[in-house]
Design a protein around this motif. Structure first.
Motif, PDB file in Angstrom:
ATOM      1  N   ASN A  50     -41.778  -0.074  57.371  1.00  0.00           N
ATOM      2  CA  ASN A  50     -42.743   0.261  56.326  1.00  0.00           C
ATOM      3  C   ASN A  50     -43.360   1.604  56.680  1.00  0.00           C
ATOM      4  O   ASN A  50     -44.313   1.681  57.449  1.00  0.00           O
ATOM      5  N   LYS A  51     -42.821   2.682  56.118  1.00  0.00           N
ATOM      6  CA  LYS A  51     -43.255   4.036  56.452  1.00  0.00           C
ATOM      7  C   LYS A  51     -44.391   4.532  55.563  1.00  0.00           C
ATOM      8  O   LYS A  51     -44.800   5.691  55.680  1.00  0.00           O
ATOM      9  N   LEU A  52     -44.900   3.677  54.696  1.00  0.00           N
ATOM     10  CA  LEU A  52     -45.978   4.088  53.794  1.00  0.00           C
ATOM     11  C   LEU A  52     -47.186   4.543  54.611  1.00  0.00           C
ATOM     12  O   LEU A  52     -47.564   3.898  55.594  1.00  0.00           O
ATOM     13  N   LYS A 296     -49.108  -4.730  55.705  1.00  0.00           N
ATOM     14  CA  LYS A 296     -49.327  -3.301  55.512  1.00  0.00           C
ATOM     15  C   LYS A 296     -49.115  -2.922  54.050  1.00  0.00           C
ATOM     16  O   LYS A 296     -49.866  -2.108  53.489  1.00  0.00           O
ATOM     17  N   TYR A 297     -48.107  -3.500  53.417  1.00  0.00           N
ATOM     18  CA  TYR A 297     -47.839  -3.241  52.001  1.00  0.00           C
ATOM     19  C   TYR A 297     -49.028  -3.695  51.154  1.00  0.00           C
ATOM     20  O   TYR A 297     -49.514  -2.949  50.280  1.00  0.00           O
ATOM     21  N   PHE A 298     -49.513  -4.915  51.379  1.00  0.00           N
ATOM     22  CA  PHE A 298     -50.612  -5.442  50.577  1.00  0.00           C
ATOM     23  C   PHE A 298     -51.924  -4.707  50.861  1.00  0.00           C
ATOM     24  O   PHE A 298     -52.740  -4.505  49.957  1.00  0.00           O
ATOM     25  N   TYR A 299     -52.090  -4.281  52.091  1.00  0.00           N
ATOM     26  CA  TYR A 299     -53.299  -3.530  52.458  1.00  0.00           C
ATOM     27  C   TYR A 299     -53.317  -2.152  51.798  1.00  0.00           C
ATOM     28  O   TYR A 299     -54.316  -1.754  51.163  1.00  0.00           O
ATOM     29  N   LEU A 300     -52.221  -1.417  51.903  1.00  0.00           N
ATOM     30  CA  LEU A 300     -52.186  -0.073  51.343  1.00  0.00           C
ATOM     31  C   LEU A 300     -52.178  -0.077  49.812  1.00  0.00           C
ATOM     32  O   LEU A 300     -52.538   0.916  49.185  1.00  0.00           O
TER      33      LEU A 300
END
Length: 322
Positions: A50-52, A296-300
């Motif tokens: 997850n490089k976001l 991390k996806y849901f946080y960002l």
């Protein structure tokens, strides 16, 4: 074939049972999982998949509760970790052999290796087919001093390999779906393991055989990977984890002759390949990493706050309330 059938039956039955268990049983345990053995190597892999690095908005209409079931293995592999989160959390995903970059951050199995691929968030999808390990009882020196490969004709590179080497004295190479001189019948993995060298060539996206080759005592020969998955193909280094071949395979004979004359170098590469494959064997770590990729996806995307145990690891800021 029997082992494959048993593996599939076990896979589907276990996932069916999980899919029908109360979700609260999983959601109650997520904090204890996320707080376990967090360290730099774990976070390094999370940030690789997850490089976001900035907040974003999720496309409306898709969420955990309505993940499509048409591709059942993809569904089960994604739901394996999504069930730890609430059904109403938005989640974009693309199932199948993905070779481009989604316009918005999405969960995928595969992505181009390198470049601006941050919108492709990797999860370990279609795992039963791709993440195989073999039992190899033959040492490198005991194997036939030749290279083997079987595959379908789904790109020009494979056609070149079979066309140039199907009759070569140092190779047992062929396409299983041709009717010309490059045709060879399918060869079971157990028989391919009799050879010192196993060639890996990407198909539509990654090569299915790469992972089991790197768990064996055979040396992997392949062109540089264009695509990557959970196996982190983009981190594999020529001369360390595999032997690099030119895209036209014109150096294949030379590489076979060289490593037949330098078996200790081949065995050192094989040990490194085995070590890379072993990284993915710890189920607790794999679960932790998978949950952190989603967290991390849901946080960002501004949908979840970080648990206290993970805040030190994430310095990027989420989107405002999505």
């Amino acid at each position: 074939m029997l082992r494959k059938a048993l593996d599939r039956a076990t896979y589907y039955s276990s996932h069916f049972i999980k899919d029908n268990m109360p979700a609260v049983l999983f959601r109650r345990s997520i904090d204890s999982i996320l707080g376990s053995h967090l360290h730099d190597a774990i976070i390094d892999r999370v940030n690789y998949y997850n490089k976001l690095d900035a907040g974003f908005k999720v496309d409306p209409g898709r969420n955990i509760g309505n993940i499509e079931k048409s591709s059942s293995m993809y569904y089960y592999d994604l739901k394996e970790y999504c069930r730890y989160f609430a059904d109403d959390l938005g989640l974009s995903y693309r199932f199948g052999d993905i070779t481009d970059i989604p316009a918005t951050p999405s969960i995928v199995k595969s992505r181009p290796a390198g470049g601006e691929n941050g919108n492709s968030v990797i999860m370990n999808l279609d795992r039963l087919r791709h993440f195989a390990k073999v039992r190899d009882s033959h040492a490198f020196a005991q194997k036939l001093p030749q290279a083997v490969w079987r595959g379908r004709n789904n790109n020009a590179k494979r056609l070149v390999l079979a066309g140039n080497y199907s009759s070569h004295r140092l190779c047992n190479v062929g396409l299983v779906d041709r009717s010309d001189g490059s045709f060879k019948p399918w060869l079971p993995v157990k028989q391919q393991l009799r050879y010192r060298y196993i060639i890996s060539v990407e198909g539509i996206d990654v090569a299915t055989n790469l992972k089991w080759i790197m768990s064996s005592n055979s040396l992997c020969l392949m062109p540089r990977c264009r695509y990557e998955t959970w196996f982190m193909e983009g981190r594999l280094r020529p001369g360390v984890h595999f032997v690099l071949l030119k895209d036209d395979f014109s150096d294949l004979e030379d590489k076979i002759i060289f490593y037949n004359g330098n078996p200790s170098l081949a065995e050192a590469i094989i040990r490194n390949a085995n070590a890379h494959h072993a990284v993915f064997a710890d189920r607790k770590s794999e679960t932790l990493i998978s949950l952190l990729v989603l967290l991390k996806y849901f946080y960002l995307s501004g949908q979840l706050q970080l648990p206290e145990c993970t805040k030190a690891w994430f310095s990027t800021q989420p989107a405002e309330n999505a």
